[in-house]
Design a protein around this motif. Structure first.
Motif, mmCIF file in Angstrom:
data_model
loop_
_atom_site.group_PDB
_atom_site.id
_atom_site.type_symbol
_atom_site.label_atom_id
_atom_site.label_comp_id
_atom_site.label_asym_id
_atom_site.label_seq_id
_atom_site.Cartn_x
_atom_site.Cartn_y
_atom_site.Cartn_z
ATOM 1 N N ASN A 5 0.858 -1.187 0.000
ATOM 2 C CA ASN A 5 0.000 0.000 0.000
ATOM 3 C C ASN A 5 0.888 1.228 0.000
ATOM 4 O O ASN A 5 2.018 1.184 0.512
ATOM 5 C CB ASN A 5 -0.902 0.026 1.250
ATOM 6 N N SER A 143 -2.128 1.285 4.680
ATOM 7 C CA SER A 143 -3.438 1.408 4.044
ATOM 8 C C SER A 143 -4.316 2.437 4.739
ATOM 9 O O SER A 143 -5.294 2.910 4.168
ATOM 10 C CB SER A 143 -4.153 0.050 4.036
ATOM 11 N N SER A 248 -4.432 7.777 -2.347
ATOM 12 C CA SER A 248 -3.745 6.609 -1.788
ATOM 13 C C SER A 248 -3.838 5.438 -2.762
ATOM 14 O O SER A 248 -4.773 5.348 -3.565
ATOM 15 C CB SER A 248 -4.351 6.222 -0.438
ATOM 16 N N LYS A 250 -3.723 1.193 -2.995
ATOM 17 C CA LYS A 250 -3.861 -0.033 -2.220
ATOM 18 C C LYS A 250 -3.731 -1.252 -3.130
ATOM 19 O O LYS A 250 -3.856 -1.161 -4.334
ATOM 20 C CB LYS A 250 -5.203 -0.061 -1.486
#
Length: 302
Positions: A5, A143, A248, A250
């Motif tokens: 992640n 994460s 972000s 993942k």
């Protein structure tokens, strides 16, 4: 050593790290195991701990500094605590003939947990991250924001300054939606996974997997005003991941082609293999994130 992640940050000011000073700073804030009454402890550990090399507090490849944070937590199963509490409450009520109030039960529960802490299970977790001086990037394998921020806070405490902002300081809904409606940037291939969300007060969410994103069904949702919250993609022949509207990444998976580049390092040479994997992975991630900065217009002005 392959990050799964990515929480990515951008240095806002030049950062200079002296190897000796950094080693001392990390050692001064090194990990220590939980004491009898500690619920959790956190500190720096060797990135090479699994290779049995505990004294090295960071690893550097071409001005990219790999730093590891270790956290130890005491785990008390709620079933055990609640069973102890029920027994104590029943005993007190039998002796006094009066019910035990909520405040007293809460105090009893705290007392039980305090007494059980020395016997609690222990869980160790590691958070890896690296600082890349040339690219002005900080990347944490996390994460959740909280885990990444804990890593940042501990590094900042150790070296006194870590001036960073998230790589994406705004929602990327519009850009990710544009990928579906007008095509993704060169070097990005959309996979058959996405999450779409309406902009009205209902905030209805559509999640799809194994669904072509150019299908009529997906187009209908987009035409009705839903925006992309998350989408799966492949970057060159380097990695696959999902990107969220907060910037972000993942479920990052490096391709076999990339991982095979370290196959010439014997698996029993753990330290050498970790060094080779970090050198390769961090270089690829810096190139990938620099590409994303441009593709999503995430440069200084945002």
């Amino acid at each position: 050593m392959w990050f799964k992640n990515l929480k990515a940050y951008q240095l806002t000011q030049p950062l200079s790290l002296n190897d000796d000073d950094l080693s001392r700073a990390l050692m001064d804030n090194g990990f220590r195991p939980c004491g009898k009454q500690d619920t959790a402890t956190m500190g720096f550990a060797s990135p090479f701990a699994q290779a049995g090399k505990e004294g090295v507090m960071f690893h550097k490849v071409q001005e990219r500094y790999w730093i590891t944070v270790k956290k130890q937590e005491k785990i008390l199963p709620s079933t055990v605590v609640n069973a102890e509490l029920a027994d104590k409450v029943a005993l007190i009520e039998a002796e006094t003939g009066s019910p035990v109030g909520k405040k007293q039960q809460q105090d009893l529960k705290q007392e039980i947990m305090f007494n059980l802490l020395p016997q609690a299970f222990v869980r160790n977790t590691f958070t890896h991250g690296f600082i890349s001086i040339p690219e002005k990037l900080v990347v944490v394998d996390a994460s959740a924001d909280g885990k990444a921020e804990a890593w940042l806070a501990l590094v900042r405490k150790a070296i006194t300054s870590l001036p960073v902002v998230p790589l994406a300081r705004r929602s990327l809904q519009s850009e990710l939606t544009h990928w579906l409606t007008n095509g993704a940037p060169e070097n990005i291939e959309l996979l058959e996974e996405a999450e779409l969300k309406s902009t009205d007060e209902l905030e209805s969410v559509i999640r799809c997997k194994n669904q072509p994103l150019d299908s009529e069904e997906i187009s209908m949702h987009l035409d009705n005003g839903k925006l992309v919250q998350k989408v799966g993609f492949a970057y060159k022949d380097v990695l696959t991941a999902t990107i969220s509207e907060d910037g972000s990444f993942k479920r990052v998976k490096f391709t076999d082609r990339i991982k095979e580049e370290t196959d010439d390092v014997p698996k029993d040479q753990v330290e050498a293999r970790l060094d080779a994997e970090f050198a390769l992975m961090s270089a690829e991630l810096c190139e990938f994130l620099d590409f994303m900065r441009t593709a999503l217009a995430l440069n200084d002005g945002q």
